[in-house]
Design a protein around this motif. Structure first.
Motif, PDB file in Angstrom:
ATOM      1  N   GLY A   2       1.355  -1.573   0.165  1.00 21.41           N
ATOM      2  CA  GLY A   2       0.097   0.105   0.448  1.00 21.41           C
ATOM      3  C   GLY A   2       1.028   1.434  -0.065  1.00 21.41           C
ATOM      4  O   GLY A   2       2.246   1.145  -0.322  1.00 21.41           O
ATOM      5  N   VAL A   3       0.224   2.258   0.789  1.00 26.03           N
ATOM      6  CA  VAL A   3       1.545   3.348   0.365  1.00 26.03           C
ATOM      7  C   VAL A   3       1.548   3.761   1.860  1.00 26.03           C
ATOM      8  O   VAL A   3       2.060   3.277   2.860  1.00 26.03           O
ATOM      9  CB  VAL A   3       0.119   4.846   0.476  1.00 26.03           C
ATOM     10  CG1 VAL A   3       0.739   5.864   1.088  1.00 26.03           C
ATOM     11  CG2 VAL A   3      -1.058   4.638  -0.567  1.00 26.03           C
ATOM     12  N   ASN A  22       9.674   1.043  -0.307  1.00 27.97           N
ATOM     13  CA  ASN A  22       9.736  -0.255  -0.903  1.00 27.97           C
ATOM     14  C   ASN A  22       7.801   0.038  -0.599  1.00 27.97           C
ATOM     15  O   ASN A  22       7.205  -1.492  -0.460  1.00 27.97           O
ATOM     16  CB  ASN A  22      10.106  -1.566  -0.030  1.00 27.97           C
ATOM     17  CG  ASN A  22      11.569  -2.055  -0.530  1.00 27.97           C
ATOM     18  OD1 ASN A  22      12.135  -1.827  -1.367  1.00 27.97           O
ATOM     19  ND2 ASN A  22      11.891  -1.820   0.720  1.00 27.97           N
ATOM     20  N   SER A  23       7.092   0.175  -0.505  1.00 28.94           N
ATOM     21  CA  SER A  23       5.836   1.026  -1.016  1.00 28.94           C
ATOM     22  C   SER A  23       5.445  -0.041  -2.265  1.00 28.94           C
ATOM     23  O   SER A  23       5.937   0.953  -3.345  1.00 28.94           O
ATOM     24  CB  SER A  23       5.047   2.049  -0.426  1.00 28.94           C
ATOM     25  OG  SER A  23       5.977   2.601   1.234  1.00 28.94           O
ATOM     26  N   SER A  24       3.938  -0.274  -2.010  1.00 29.98           N
ATOM     27  CA  SER A  24       3.452  -1.325  -3.203  1.00 29.98           C
ATOM     28  C   SER A  24       2.775   0.049  -3.999  1.00 29.98           C
ATOM     29  O   SER A  24       2.701   0.252  -5.125  1.00 29.98           O
ATOM     30  CB  SER A  24       2.604  -2.091  -3.288  1.00 29.98           C
ATOM     31  OG  SER A  24       1.714  -1.706  -2.421  1.00 29.98           O
ATOM     32  N   ARG A  29       1.114  10.264   0.266  1.00 23.33           N
ATOM     33  CA  ARG A  29       0.335  10.546  -0.288  1.00 23.33           C
ATOM     34  C   ARG A  29      -0.423  11.995   0.681  1.00 23.33           C
ATOM     35  O   ARG A  29      -0.765  11.345   1.645  1.00 23.33           O
ATOM     36  CB  ARG A  29      -0.550   9.414  -0.853  1.00 23.33           C
ATOM     37  CG  ARG A  29      -1.670   9.768  -1.242  1.00 23.33           C
ATOM     38  CD  ARG A  29      -3.227   8.282  -1.640  1.00 23.33           C
ATOM     39  NE  ARG A  29      -2.251   7.774  -2.602  1.00 23.33           N
ATOM     40  CZ  ARG A  29      -2.801   6.444  -2.739  1.00 23.33           C
ATOM     41  NH1 ARG A  29      -4.006   6.152  -2.386  1.00 23.33           N
ATOM     42  NH2 ARG A  29      -1.739   5.736  -4.010  1.00 23.33           N
ATOM     43  N   LEU A  30      -0.551  12.804   0.316  1.00 22.30           N
ATOM     44  CA  LEU A  30      -1.474  13.926   1.162  1.00 22.30           C
ATOM     45  C   LEU A  30      -3.196  13.889   0.310  1.00 22.30           C
ATOM     46  O   LEU A  30      -2.805  14.486  -0.674  1.00 22.30           O
ATOM     47  CB  LEU A  30      -0.685  14.590   1.685  1.00 22.30           C
ATOM     48  CG  LEU A  30       0.387  14.829   1.855  1.00 22.30           C
ATOM     49  CD1 LEU A  30       1.140  16.276   2.488  1.00 22.30           C
ATOM     50  CD2 LEU A  30       0.565  14.026   3.259  1.00 22.30           C
ATOM     51  N   GLY A  53      12.824   1.616  -4.048  1.00 21.00           N
ATOM     52  CA  GLY A  53      11.802   2.307  -5.036  1.00 21.00           C
ATOM     53  C   GLY A  53      10.611   1.913  -4.086  1.00 21.00           C
ATOM     54  O   GLY A  53      10.341   0.840  -4.488  1.00 21.00           O
ATOM     55  N   ASN A  54       9.449   2.643  -4.420  1.00 24.95           N
ATOM     56  CA  ASN A  54       7.948   3.161  -4.004  1.00 24.95           C
ATOM     57  C   ASN A  54       7.260   2.466  -5.181  1.00 24.95           C
ATOM     58  O   ASN A  54       7.612   3.163  -6.001  1.00 24.95           O
ATOM     59  CB  ASN A  54       7.562   4.461  -3.471  1.00 24.95           C
ATOM     60  CG  ASN A  54       8.168   4.342  -1.949  1.00 24.95           C
ATOM     61  OD1 ASN A  54       8.548   3.481  -0.929  1.00 24.95           O
ATOM     62  ND2 ASN A  54       9.262   5.221  -1.566  1.00 24.95           N
ATOM     63  N   GLY A  55       6.387   1.941  -5.278  1.00 27.98           N
ATOM     64  CA  GLY A  55       5.204   1.685  -6.722  1.00 27.98           C
ATOM     65  C   GLY A  55       4.795   2.718  -6.908  1.00 27.98           C
ATOM     66  O   GLY A  55       4.327   2.115  -7.933  1.00 27.98           O
TER      67      GLY A  55
END
Length: 265
Positions: A2-3, A22-24, A29-30, A53-55
């Motif tokens: 998730g976030v 490593n978030s998917s 996120r705001l 990295g984030n997804g």
């Protein structure tokens, strides 16, 4: 999964001094908050500059009530290092209005290296790149950068300037509801090695995208570069090595004023 950090409500929001990895989906996120500050974070890379990295986007702001957004800062340790995102490094999709303030200072976007060190880690640029733009801002009265020493031949101290390099698409992309923009004292397309900005790290790894792209019929004022407080060159942008144009203006308001001054392009 998730976030990494999701904030959907609040008045004054601060996200600081985190490793968001490593978030998917998005790293940060705001979707709420009237005023927000995001500073001192490593987003998509860890303290040893290894990629994680984030997804989605590194930072994603989509808030119809937000009137002030600050990403980074001009003091050592306040800048974020934002890399390895599947989407944009920073995506400002919506704010309260086209005159809401957006300030982006002292960040490294698209590289993994420590912003306070003399040399950025450029050995893994392919994995450090953000897969979209470095900055993709659709709303606001925007200030990107400020006083720095990029152009003085000195140690390349950041100050308020950003390093926006090595992104797959544009380094800076300003869209439809940006009412004004000041782009000051940034290195766009370069990385620092042995104390000076001499390493080619152009944006547009897709082979076509620009260093800076302006496409906003709402924009009435654009300033790129200038004379800073500390030296004559301290608000100079250094824009180099990008696949497309250094600065590409596709659209502005018909009565707009654009000033380009004291840059190295």
């Amino acid at each position: 999964t998730g976030v990494g950090v999701l904030i959907a409500d609040g008045n004054t929001v601060t996200v600081s001094d985190n490793a968001i990895l490593n978030s998917s989906s998005d790293g940060v996120r705001l979707t709420g908050g009237v005023a927000a500050t995001i500073r001192g974070n490593r987003i998509g890379n860890n303290a040893s500059s290894a990629t994680a990295g984030n997804g989605g986007h590194g930072i994603h702001v989509n808030s119809s009530v937000m009137t002030a957004l600050t990403i980074g800062g001009s003091t050592t340790g306040q800048g974020n290092v934002i890399s390895s995102s599947t989407g944009d490094g920073v995506y400002v999709q919506q704010l309260a209005s086209s005159t809401a303030t957006v300030t982006v200072e002292g960040n490294v976007i698209g590289l993994c290296g420590d912003p306070s060190g003399p040399t950025m880690d450029t050995g893994d640029m392919g994995n450090c790149t953000n897969s979209g733009s470095g900055l993709d801002i659709v709303y606001g009265a925007v200030t990107i950068g400020g006083d720095n020493s990029f152009g003085t031949g000195g140690d390349g101290a950041f100050g308020a300037g950003n390093v926006i390099s090595n992104n797959t698409e544009e380094g800076v992309k300003l869209g439809a509801s940006v009412s004004s923009a000041s782009i000051l004292g940034n290195a766009i397309g370069l990385a620092r090695g042995s104390g000076s900005f001499t390493i080619d790290a152009g944006n547009g790894r897709d082979g076509t995208s620009d260093g800076v792209e302006i496409d906003s019929a709402a924009m009435t004022t654009l300033t790129v570069g200038g004379v800073g407080l500390s030296t004559a060159s301290s608000k100079r942008n250094v824009i180099s090595g990008n696949a497309g144009e250094g600065v590409d203006i596709l659209d502005m308001n018909t009565g707009a004023t654009a000033t380009f001054y004291n840059n190295h392009v």
